[in-house]
Motif scaffolding. Structure first.
Motif, mmCIF file in Angstrom:
data_model
loop_
_atom_site.group_PDB
_atom_site.id
_atom_site.type_symbol
_atom_site.label_atom_id
_atom_site.label_comp_id
_atom_site.label_asym_id
_atom_site.label_seq_id
_atom_site.Cartn_x
_atom_site.Cartn_y
_atom_site.Cartn_z
ATOM 1 N N GLU A 25 0.855 -1.177 0.000
ATOM 2 C CA GLU A 25 0.000 0.000 0.000
ATOM 3 C C GLU A 25 0.897 1.234 0.000
ATOM 4 N N LEU A 26 0.834 2.005 -1.085
ATOM 5 C CA LEU A 26 1.709 3.149 -1.279
ATOM 6 C C LEU A 26 0.961 4.459 -1.083
ATOM 7 N N THR A 27 1.718 5.534 -0.861
ATOM 8 C CA THR A 27 1.159 6.884 -0.859
ATOM 9 C C THR A 27 1.884 7.710 -1.911
ATOM 10 N N PHE A 28 1.135 8.551 -2.589
ATOM 11 C CA PHE A 28 1.678 9.405 -3.646
ATOM 12 C C PHE A 28 1.204 10.830 -3.395
ATOM 13 N N ALA A 29 2.147 11.744 -3.167
ATOM 14 C CA ALA A 29 1.838 13.140 -2.864
ATOM 15 C C ALA A 29 2.006 14.004 -4.102
ATOM 16 N N THR A 30 0.959 14.745 -4.461
ATOM 17 C CA THR A 30 1.013 15.637 -5.608
ATOM 18 C C THR A 30 0.059 16.804 -5.380
ATOM 19 N N GLY A 31 0.351 17.905 -6.027
ATOM 20 C CA GLY A 31 -0.518 19.070 -5.922
ATOM 21 C C GLY A 31 -1.219 19.388 -7.214
ATOM 22 N N TRP A 32 -1.320 18.406 -8.098
ATOM 23 C CA TRP A 32 -1.807 18.683 -9.450
ATOM 24 C C TRP A 32 -2.371 17.424 -10.070
ATOM 25 N N GLY A 33 -3.357 17.562 -10.965
ATOM 26 C CA GLY A 33 -3.854 16.460 -11.767
ATOM 27 C C GLY A 33 -4.544 15.355 -10.998
ATOM 28 N N PHE A 34 -5.322 15.719 -9.974
ATOM 29 C CA PHE A 34 -5.886 14.697 -9.086
ATOM 30 C C PHE A 34 -6.802 13.710 -9.820
ATOM 31 N N ASP A 35 -7.689 14.202 -10.658
ATOM 32 C CA ASP A 35 -8.598 13.311 -11.374
ATOM 33 C C ASP A 35 -7.831 12.402 -12.336
ATOM 34 N N PHE A 36 -6.853 12.976 -13.010
ATOM 35 C CA PHE A 36 -6.046 12.188 -13.932
ATOM 36 C C PHE A 36 -5.306 11.083 -13.200
ATOM 37 N N TYR A 37 -4.623 11.462 -12.108
ATOM 38 C CA TYR A 37 -3.853 10.462 -11.371
ATOM 39 C C TYR A 37 -4.752 9.399 -10.733
ATOM 40 N N THR A 38 -5.937 9.789 -10.314
ATOM 41 C CA THR A 38 -6.858 8.808 -9.747
ATOM 42 C C THR A 38 -7.172 7.714 -10.763
ATOM 43 N N ALA A 39 -7.412 8.123 -12.004
ATOM 44 C CA ALA A 39 -7.708 7.148 -13.054
ATOM 45 C C ALA A 39 -6.505 6.265 -13.368
ATOM 46 N N GLU A 40 -5.309 6.866 -13.424
ATOM 47 C CA GLU A 40 -4.115 6.080 -13.740
ATOM 48 C C GLU A 40 -3.735 5.152 -12.583
ATOM 49 N N ILE A 41 -3.971 5.617 -11.365
ATOM 50 C CA ILE A 41 -3.707 4.771 -10.197
ATOM 51 C C ILE A 41 -4.576 3.523 -10.237
ATOM 52 N N ALA A 42 -5.823 3.677 -10.650
ATOM 53 C CA ALA A 42 -6.720 2.521 -10.743
ATOM 54 C C ALA A 42 -6.172 1.483 -11.723
ATOM 55 N N LYS A 43 -5.590 1.942 -12.816
ATOM 56 C CA LYS A 43 -4.987 1.021 -13.787
ATOM 57 C C LYS A 43 -3.784 0.299 -13.174
ATOM 58 N N PHE A 44 -2.952 1.060 -12.459
ATOM 59 C CA PHE A 44 -1.772 0.463 -11.826
ATOM 60 C C PHE A 44 -2.178 -0.561 -10.781
ATOM 61 N N GLU A 45 -3.189 -0.244 -10.007
ATOM 62 C CA GLU A 45 -3.655 -1.162 -8.976
ATOM 63 C C GLU A 45 -4.171 -2.457 -9.594
ATOM 64 N N LYS A 46 -4.894 -2.341 -10.687
ATOM 65 C CA LYS A 46 -5.410 -3.532 -11.360
ATOM 66 C C LYS A 46 -4.285 -4.353 -11.955
ATOM 67 N N LEU A 47 -3.282 -3.688 -12.470
ATOM 68 C CA LEU A 47 -2.163 -4.357 -13.122
ATOM 69 C C LEU A 47 -1.252 -5.070 -12.135
ATOM 70 N N THR A 48 -1.038 -4.462 -10.968
ATOM 71 C CA THR A 48 -0.031 -4.976 -10.039
ATOM 72 C C THR A 48 -0.583 -5.567 -8.754
ATOM 73 N N GLY A 49 -1.811 -5.207 -8.409
ATOM 74 C CA GLY A 49 -2.347 -5.652 -7.125
ATOM 75 C C GLY A 49 -1.982 -4.747 -5.973
ATOM 76 N N ASN A 50 -1.081 -3.784 -6.209
ATOM 77 C CA ASN A 50 -0.717 -2.823 -5.166
ATOM 78 C C ASN A 50 -1.798 -1.747 -5.062
ATOM 79 N N LYS A 51 -1.850 -1.084 -3.917
ATOM 80 C CA LYS A 51 -2.797 0.005 -3.703
ATOM 81 C C LYS A 51 -2.020 1.306 -3.545
ATOM 82 N N VAL A 52 -2.558 2.375 -4.122
ATOM 83 C CA VAL A 52 -1.913 3.688 -4.023
ATOM 84 C C VAL A 52 -2.914 4.698 -3.487
ATOM 85 N N ASN A 53 -2.546 5.341 -2.378
ATOM 86 C CA ASN A 53 -3.374 6.402 -1.798
ATOM 87 C C ASN A 53 -2.838 7.756 -2.259
ATOM 88 N N LEU A 54 -3.716 8.573 -2.826
ATOM 89 C CA LEU A 54 -3.321 9.873 -3.354
ATOM 90 C C LEU A 54 -3.452 10.935 -2.273
#
Length: 417
Positions: A25-54
């Protein structure tokens, strides 16, 4: 995501299939592109099984850097990945994972200038995500009207800007200006001024070996030339103008030329823009015999050295730097890729016709000397833009102010950068 799967390697893919139950379970800190990163994180989670909290950070750079300092100074293990501007990296060189070895299979797909900007002391401290660069915006309708070509030298810019400005004023637009740039005392002025000095043979603030070199006749002449624009082809208020102040005048239809960042393209072509379809971009000018030197700005994703999931975090930053994700970022957010292959992508070229011009800027662009000055860069840059802003405001000549700057930088450098 085929290229990302390839980047992960067969071993990593097999490990995912065999051991999905131990996903991180990872955390990713950013101040930009929240909707975009949310969608890409979902792809990464499906691909790897890892979870990413924005983690949503404030938009201001100072606020982001302050938060990063708090986390990293405390050795906070709960933060894994941080979105970084290239000029921030020297301040965190001891807090970030060196990505040189784990990304050696893919880093060659990014522009060398981008990799250089994200490296300190030979360590790659962030995986490239997006780039930016300065270009010369010009009113193609006005240049066509007066039979002019986009300028290639600073003297051509000065002459063309003055001629068209004066003729447009005589034709009934008293608010027309020839050239807009960012003269406000801030990092953006460091970018503008280094573009002038580098493209005029005056060099950077320091040389690659750390030698202070900015106090020279060519650099002074370049800055004095910019001072001469103010009140003639540039508004008297330019020493207080940032990129948005420039854009406001430009987008109202009251300038012939403007130096600015690429975000202006989309805004200028919005449906209600008075200049929609009336402008284009070319590389910034240079003096004869010199090369255009647009500032390269780079954003990348770094991995905290305190992360307890470094392997998975590295997989995540490589995923975000993949061709598929960068292409999506270009098309959805208007960001500029760092992968050279994407500059030939037909979808991207259709959406951003200036992309071929931007390629040249990234291939030979100006990297500010933060990798050389390291933690002392911010203070050195402050001293530099103060010296330039003083010149623009009529507080001493460029030669006098650069002489004082050299004294300040020598004291700041001490025994070394």
């Amino acid at each position: 995501m085929q290229s990302f799967v390839k980047a992960l390697g067969l071993g990593a893919a097999m490990a995912f299939v065999a051991n999905i139950a131990s996903a991180a379970e990872l955390t990713f800190a950013t101040g930009w592109g929240f909707d975009f990163y949310t969608a890409e994180i979902a792809k990464f989670e499906k691909l790897t099984g890892n979870k990413v909290n924005l983690i949503h950070l404030p938009s201001g750079d100072e606020a982001k850097v302050s938060q990063y300092r708090l986390w990293l100074a405390a050795g906070d293990k709960s933060i894994d990945v941080l979105r970084m501007d290239n000029i921030w990296l020297p301040g965190f060189v001891n807090n970030l994972v060196d990505l040189t070895d784990p990304t050696k299979d893919v880093i060659g797909e990014h522009f060398p200038s981008v990799v250089t900007a994200l490296s300190v002391d030979g360590k790659l401290l962030a995986m490239p995500m997006e780039s930016d660069g300065a270009l010369l915006f010009y009113r193609k309708d006005l240049l066509e009207k007066y039979g002019k070509q986009p300028p290639k030298t600073w003297d051509e810019l000065t002459a063309t800007a003055k001629e068209i400005q004066d003729k447009e004023r005589a034709a009934g637009n008293p608010d027309m200006w020839g050239y807009l740039f960012q003269g406000k005392g801030a990092e953006e002025l460091t970018c503008n001024a280094l573009e002038w000095t580098n493209s005029s043979g005056g060099g950077n603030i320091v040389e690659p070996d750390g030698t202070i070199s900015i106090n020279n006749a060519k650099a002074a002449a370049a800055i004095d030339r910019a001072k001469g624009w103010i009140g003639t082809i540039s508004p008297p208020g330019v020493p207080a103008h940032d990129s948005e102040a420039s854009r406001g005048i430009w987008q109202a239809g009251n300038a012939v030329f403007m130096r600015n960042w690429l975000y202006v393209w989309g805004l200028g072509n919005e449906a209600d823009s008075p200049i929609k379809g009336k402008f284009d971009v070319v590389p910034l000018p240079s003096d004869p015999g010199e090369k255009s030197a647009p500032t390269v700005g780079v954003k990348g994703n770094a991995v905290s050295i305190y992360s307890e999931h470094q392997k998975e975090a590295i997989e995540f930053v490589k995923f975000l730097a993949s061709g598929e994700v960068q292409k999506a970022a270009v098309l959805e957010l208007g960001s500029i890729p760092t992968r050279s292959s994407l500059f030939d992508d037909k979808d991207i070229v259709a959406a951003m016709p200036f992309i071929p011009t931007m390629r040249g800027g990234l291939e030979g662009g100006l990297v500010r000397p933060s990798p050389i000055m390291k933690t002392k860069y911010n203070e050195a840059s402050n001293n530099f833009w103060i010296a330039v802003n003083n010149t623009l405001a009529g507080k001493g000549t460029a030669a006098d102010n650069l002489g004082q700057l050299e004294v300040q930088l020598t004291d700041l450098k001490g025994s070394g950068w």
